[in-house]
Design a protein around this motif. Structure first.
Motif, mmCIF file in Angstrom:
data_model
loop_
_atom_site.group_PDB
_atom_site.id
_atom_site.type_symbol
_atom_site.label_atom_id
_atom_site.label_comp_id
_atom_site.label_asym_id
_atom_site.label_seq_id
_atom_site.Cartn_x
_atom_site.Cartn_y
_atom_site.Cartn_z
ATOM 1 N N LEU A 1 -81.918 37.007 21.745
ATOM 2 C CA LEU A 1 -81.514 38.267 21.120
ATOM 3 C C LEU A 1 -80.493 38.990 21.989
ATOM 4 O O LEU A 1 -79.508 39.542 21.481
ATOM 5 C CB LEU A 1 -82.738 39.156 20.887
ATOM 6 N N TRP A 2 -80.713 38.974 23.296
ATOM 7 C CA TRP A 2 -79.771 39.628 24.202
ATOM 8 C C TRP A 2 -78.395 38.974 24.160
ATOM 9 O O TRP A 2 -77.376 39.650 24.333
ATOM 10 C CB TRP A 2 -80.319 39.605 25.628
ATOM 11 N N LEU B 1 -76.035 49.510 19.703
ATOM 12 C CA LEU B 1 -75.579 49.424 18.311
ATOM 13 C C LEU B 1 -74.475 48.383 18.203
ATOM 14 O O LEU B 1 -73.590 48.321 19.056
ATOM 15 C CB LEU B 1 -75.061 50.782 17.858
ATOM 16 N N MET B 2 -74.519 47.577 17.140
ATOM 17 C CA MET B 2 -73.520 46.526 16.941
ATOM 18 C C MET B 2 -73.127 46.452 15.473
ATOM 19 O O MET B 2 -74.000 46.460 14.598
ATOM 20 C CB MET B 2 -74.075 45.168 17.377
ATOM 21 N N ALA B 3 -71.838 46.369 15.210
ATOM 22 C CA ALA B 3 -71.357 46.155 13.848
ATOM 23 C C ALA B 3 -71.458 44.686 13.486
ATOM 24 O O ALA B 3 -71.479 43.803 14.349
ATOM 25 C CB ALA B 3 -69.917 46.637 13.712
ATOM 26 N N ALA B 4 -71.493 44.410 12.192
ATOM 27 C CA ALA B 4 -71.669 43.038 11.704
ATOM 28 C C ALA B 4 -70.589 42.099 12.229
ATOM 29 O O ALA B 4 -70.879 40.955 12.596
ATOM 30 C CB ALA B 4 -71.680 43.024 10.185
ATOM 31 N N PHE C 1 -84.701 43.125 17.594
ATOM 32 C CA PHE C 1 -83.377 43.099 16.972
ATOM 33 C C PHE C 1 -83.551 43.598 15.546
ATOM 34 O O PHE C 1 -84.362 43.067 14.789
ATOM 35 C CB PHE C 1 -82.805 41.678 16.983
ATOM 36 N N LEU C 2 -82.783 44.626 15.179
ATOM 37 C CA LEU C 2 -83.042 45.358 13.945
ATOM 38 C C LEU C 2 -81.784 45.480 13.110
ATOM 39 O O LEU C 2 -80.679 45.624 13.643
ATOM 40 C CB LEU C 2 -83.546 46.777 14.278
ATOM 41 N N ALA C 3 -81.954 45.451 11.809
ATOM 42 C CA ALA C 3 -80.876 45.792 10.886
ATOM 43 C C ALA C 3 -81.089 47.227 10.432
ATOM 44 O O ALA C 3 -82.208 47.614 10.070
ATOM 45 C CB ALA C 3 -80.883 44.855 9.681
ATOM 46 N N VAL C 4 -80.021 48.018 10.490
ATOM 47 C CA VAL C 4 -80.099 49.421 10.070
ATOM 48 C C VAL C 4 -79.037 49.673 9.001
ATOM 49 O O VAL C 4 -78.007 48.993 8.967
ATOM 50 C CB VAL C 4 -79.905 50.379 11.263
ATOM 51 N N LEU D 1 -80.088 46.546 18.978
ATOM 52 C CA LEU D 1 -80.937 45.843 19.939
ATOM 53 C C LEU D 1 -81.669 46.913 20.740
ATOM 54 O O LEU D 1 -81.037 47.730 21.415
ATOM 55 C CB LEU D 1 -80.094 44.966 20.865
ATOM 56 N N ALA D 2 -82.979 46.935 20.642
ATOM 57 C CA ALA D 2 -83.778 47.942 21.342
ATOM 58 C C ALA D 2 -84.788 47.251 22.248
ATOM 59 O O ALA D 2 -85.357 46.218 21.889
ATOM 60 C CB ALA D 2 -84.497 48.842 20.338
#
Length: 477
Positions: free
Chosen positions: A331-332, A258-261, A229-232, A287-288
């Protein structure tokens, strides 16, 4: 024939009850209610009867009897569709739920033969019991049924690696509009004997024929899996990260979401048991997941190395890699529970769109400000399968606005979002289908030649217009 012009159904229903059993011909409102309530609450179905055949032969009998009587029917699987394609509006409803047998699993051919009413989770379990994988994973897999998944060409979170539902099918069994059964249940990887008929029924929402069984492709079970789980910084950085992971991991890159805040915070606020994975809050997350059927290389080490390089390049701001299956499941949940969590924020106008993967950041850069300018206070909730270009561009109502008033703006936001998507050579229906919700949108945006061909196919395979009328195409024909 329109539903309101139908003759008395008593003789027809009596004949059908004699064949499939009176207990499976439902006419009482309380008995029919679960079949007539649509997931999003956008539509309330109505039907003179709900029929529950228990075999392909019984489905064929029902369809032939209805065809002779000129009675239109609507097929339904798990009633989890999101565009109203499974809803009757006066037609007889035919539920495929009783066709729930797994006929065969062959780990040598890597195939599974299933009936249309099998719940998707049960398909997964049967594959796992044979040491195999069926890779179609969607949020409703505990209640949706494989026939509906195929009829709507469901996508899900593993399209990046395995493709859409139609890519996972080798053979089909279909009841045609006149009650004949097409047996196309071959388990062949190669078959060029004449026209490939499967695409006529995959993704066409029961308007050309009713899928009663399928031969599905199976794959090796992953021997290892690693989830991060990553912040970009922004969607453009997410696209750069996607390119990097593809280059490093190849086909092992199974998921890239990809997910918005706003969406992540909504899940954390409303869904019990969810845990914030990163100490700080960010505007965008990814989420990768990497998976592989072999242990010839270490996916965990590969992920760590790739993310380290991505951080140095400014593509990733923060990251956590799941250290256990339980942590990966947590995370999922931040992705899978998003649609459910959004219900707690009031009305939601939803768009299931796709653009070329390379243009996802551009789409968001254009669509987000356009929608916010149209309605100040709007709370966008874009998320989805950016790895295959599919974004669920959902819009939550402004705080304090009446839900009904907000939902009344759906067509206005359709025009804003769909105009942008069309200009970008995208699609207004990525994985949920057309149904009735997007029927007029299809008529508005589709190429006229394509629409003409669709109408010709409908007329050829269902000349009386009795299969799921009014869905996908205007006038149902």
């Amino acid at each position: 024939m329109t539903p309101d012009a139908m003759p008395s159904l008593a003789p027809l229903l009596a004949a059908i009850a004699q064949r499939i059993g009176a207990a499976h011909v439902l006419t009482e409102p309380a008995d029919m209610a679960p079949f007539l309530h649509e997931e999003r609450g956008l539509y309330q179905g109505r039907a003179p009867a709900v029929l529950r055949p228990g075999s392909t032969e019984e489905v064929a009998f029902v369809v032939e009897a209805c065809a002779r009587a000129g009675v239109p029917i609507v097929p339904q699987g798990g009633n989890t569709g999101l565009v109203g394609g499974q809803m009757p509006f006066g037609e007889v409803l035919v539920s495929l739920a009783r066709l729930d047998r797994i006929r065969a699993v062959d780990p040598v051919d890597m195939t599974m033969t299933v009936e249309a009413g099998c719940i998707l989770d049960n398909v997964h379990k049967a594959a796992e019991a044979a040491g195999c994988l069926f890779p179609l994973h969607i949020a409703s897999q505990g209640s949706c049924r494989i026939g509906g998944n195929l009829a709507s060409n469901a996508g899900g979170t593993a399209v990046l690696r395995y493709g859409n539902a139609k890519d996972l099918v080798l053979g089909l069994e279909v009841v045609l509009a006149d009650g004949r059964v097409w047996n196309g249940m071959k388990r062949l990887r190669k078959n060029n004997a004449g026209y490939d008929l499967k695409p006529l029924f995959l993704g066409t929402e029961g308007t050309l024929g009713i899928i009663t069984a399928a031969v599905l492709k199976l794959f090796p079970q992953p021997a290892q899996r690693t989830t991060a789980f990553l912040a970009v910084p922004d969607p453009a950085s997410a696209l750069a990260l996607l390119k990097r992971l593809r280059g490093e991991a190849g086909d092992a890159l199974t998921t890239f979401e990809l997910m918005a805040a706003f969406g992540v915070e909504t899940v954390l606020t409303h869904m019990p048991g969810t845990v914030r994975p990163l100490a700080d809050r960010y505007d965008w997350y990814v989420l990768a997941e990497l998976s592989a059927p072999t242990r010839a290389f270490d996916l965990g080490a590969l992920m760590e190395e790739a993310l380290g390089a991505a951080m140095e390049a400014g593509e990733v701001l923060d990251a956590v890699i799941a250290a256990s299956e339980a942590q990966a499941a947590n995370l999922w949940r931040l992705r899978e529970d998003m649609s459910e969590a959004q219900k707690h924020e009031g009305g939601s106008i939803k768009h299931d769109v796709s653009v070329p993967v390379s243009r996802v950041p551009e789409f968001l850069e254009r669509a987000l400000p356009a929608c916010l300018a149209a309605l100040p206070g709007l709370r966008p909730c874009p998320f989805g399968h950016v790895g295959d270009g599919n974004i669920h561009f959902n819009l939550s109502q402004p705080v304090g606005m009446e839900k009904a008033a907000f939902i009344g703006l759906w067509e206005r936001f359709n025009r804003i979002v769909h105009d942008i998507v069309t200009e970008m050579d995208g699609s207004i229906a990525a994985e949920h289908g057309i149904g009735i919700l997007k029927r007029e949108e299809l008529a508005h945006y589709a190429d006229p030649v394509a629409l003409d061909l669709m109408h010709r196919l409908k007329a050829a395979l269902d000349p009386a217009g009795l299969l799921n009328p009014g869905k996908v195409l205007s006038n149902g024909r």
